[in-house]
Design an enzyme around this catalytic site. Structure first.
Site, PDB file in Angstrom:
ATOM      1  N   LYS A  13      43.825  48.024  43.691  1.00  9.36           N
ATOM      2  CA  LYS A  13      45.029  47.233  43.928  1.00  9.36           C
ATOM      3  C   LYS A  13      45.760  47.736  45.175  1.00  9.36           C
ATOM      4  O   LYS A  13      46.199  46.944  46.013  1.00  9.36           O
ATOM      5  CB  LYS A  13      45.925  47.458  42.713  1.00  9.36           C
ATOM      6  N   ASP A  72      52.284  43.954  38.240  1.00  7.22           N
ATOM      7  CA  ASP A  72      51.564  43.905  36.975  1.00  7.22           C
ATOM      8  C   ASP A  72      50.787  42.606  36.967  1.00  7.22           C
ATOM      9  O   ASP A  72      51.327  41.547  37.294  1.00  7.22           O
ATOM     10  CB  ASP A  72      52.514  43.979  35.778  1.00  7.22           C
ATOM     11  N   SER A  73      49.525  42.710  36.632  1.00  8.52           N
ATOM     12  CA  SER A  73      48.630  41.563  36.777  1.00  8.52           C
ATOM     13  C   SER A  73      47.782  41.371  35.536  1.00  8.52           C
ATOM     14  O   SER A  73      47.606  42.305  34.750  1.00  8.52           O
ATOM     15  CB  SER A  73      47.662  41.794  37.946  1.00  8.52           C
ATOM     16  N   PHE A 155      37.053  43.868  42.304  1.00  6.49           N
ATOM     17  CA  PHE A 155      37.190  44.843  41.220  1.00  6.49           C
ATOM     18  C   PHE A 155      37.637  44.097  39.961  1.00  6.49           C
ATOM     19  O   PHE A 155      37.890  42.890  39.991  1.00  6.49           O
ATOM     20  CB  PHE A 155      38.192  45.942  41.603  1.00  6.49           C
ATOM     21  N   TYR A 157      38.212  41.935  36.971  1.00  6.50           N
ATOM     22  CA  TYR A 157      37.598  40.695  36.479  1.00  6.50           C
ATOM     23  C   TYR A 157      37.079  39.816  37.621  1.00  6.50           C
ATOM     24  O   TYR A 157      36.676  38.677  37.377  1.00  6.50           O
ATOM     25  CB  TYR A 157      38.623  39.910  35.654  1.00  6.50           C
ATOM     26  N   ASP A 158      37.098  40.309  38.852  1.00 11.72           N
ATOM     27  CA  ASP A 158      36.691  39.482  39.997  1.00 11.72           C
ATOM     28  C   ASP A 158      35.318  38.813  39.825  1.00 11.72           C
ATOM     29  O   ASP A 158      35.160  37.643  40.193  1.00 11.72           O
ATOM     30  CB  ASP A 158      36.702  40.300  41.298  1.00 11.72           C
ATOM     31  N   LYS A 178      39.375  37.028  49.748  1.00 10.63           N
ATOM     32  CA  LYS A 178      40.173  37.119  48.511  1.00 10.63           C
ATOM     33  C   LYS A 178      41.659  37.330  48.854  1.00 10.63           C
ATOM     34  O   LYS A 178      42.534  36.707  48.242  1.00 10.63           O
ATOM     35  CB  LYS A 178      39.654  38.253  47.610  1.00 10.63           C
ATOM     36  N   HIS A 183      45.812  35.393  43.572  1.00 18.06           N
ATOM     37  CA  HIS A 183      47.102  35.471  42.874  1.00 18.06           C
ATOM     38  C   HIS A 183      47.995  36.523  43.541  1.00 18.06           C
ATOM     39  O   HIS A 183      49.189  36.328  43.711  1.00 18.06           O
ATOM     40  CB  HIS A 183      46.860  35.822  41.399  1.00 18.06           C
ATOM     41  N   ARG A 184      47.376  37.661  43.921  1.00 14.28           N
ATOM     42  CA  ARG A 184      48.173  38.727  44.553  1.00 14.28           C
ATOM     43  C   ARG A 184      48.650  38.284  45.932  1.00 14.28           C
ATOM     44  O   ARG A 184      49.778  38.603  46.340  1.00 14.28           O
ATOM     45  CB  ARG A 184      47.333  40.018  44.625  1.00 14.28           C
TER      46      ARG A 184
END
Ligand code: ITT
Length: 199
Positions: A13, A72-73, A155, A157-158, A178, A183-184
């Site tokens: 992350k 938090d993801s 990394f 669940y990718d 990506k 989402h990030r």
């Protein structure tokens, strides 16, 4: 240049956040700062957990002109009523590896047909600004869960998440791809806007 201290122990992350913010900010990790603490994420929402992470670092940076940023993801799968959600890191148990979690998800979804495999990847970024103000923003992208691993990139669940808009699996994308649409990335763009206004 403004400084951001990342409130994460997850190096994957941290790398993504550095790649996305590094051109405009000096991005430091907890390690760079010599902070070695275990943060207990016992909030009941992404926002609560993201705030727990940034607040935990606040005592270490009193009087420093920087922004503390944490996220938090999680992956929220429709047919699993939103699971693993905020428990994504521990889906297959405490200390579960990425592989353990992915295996469990594939098993749970083995008999779920294509049209019911919808999911969302969500990130909430929390920030504490230099004056103590707290700000949060969310990034959410829709997609679906693959029937098997696709690609070996990324990394977590990718390798199982097929991003709806592009039709491509995160695991098949380069890091740069990506980081453009994840989402990030959506949450980081919102955080960047907030920082632009306040800094
Ligand atoms: P920190 O709390 O120290 O930041 P963490 O790994 O516990 O690290 P989260 O609780 O936010 O972070 O993440 C939950 C899990 O969701 C994480 O361990 C990964 O398995 C997964 N995850 C998060 N972001 C991801 C991404 O961009 N791609 C794939 N999986 C991701």
């Amino acid at each position: 240049m403004r400084t951001i201290l990342l409130a994460t122990a997850n190096q994957d992350k941290a790398k993504e956040l550095k790649a996305m913010l590094g051109a405009d900010f000096e991005v430091l990790t907890m390690k760079d700062f010599g902070i070695d603490i275990d943060i207990i994420e016992d909030g009941l929402s992404y926002e609560a957990n993201a705030l727990i992470k940034v607040r935990a670092l606040q005592p270490y940076v009193i009087g420093k002109d920087l922004v503390i940023m944490g996220d938090d993801s999680g992956l929220s799968v429709d047919c699993l009523n939103g699971a693993p959600g905020i428990y994504s890191a521990r889906y297959a148990g405490d200390n579960a590896s990425y592989t353990d979690n992915n295996k469990k998800l594939l098993k749970e979804m083995a008999d779920v047909p294509e049209d019911q495999r919808g999911a969302a990847f969500i990130t909430v970024i929390a920030m504490i600004l230099a004056d103590g103000q707290e700000r949060c923003c969310e990034g959410l992208v829709r997609g679906k869960i693959a029937f098997d691993y696709c690609g070996a990139g990324g990394f977590g669940y990718d390798p199982l998440f097929i991003h709806e808009e592009s039709g491509r699996c995160y695991g098949e994308m380069t890091k740069a791809e990506k980081n453009q649409l994840s989402h990030r990335a959506v949450a980081v763009e919102k955080a960047r806007e907030i920082l632009k206004q306040v800094l």
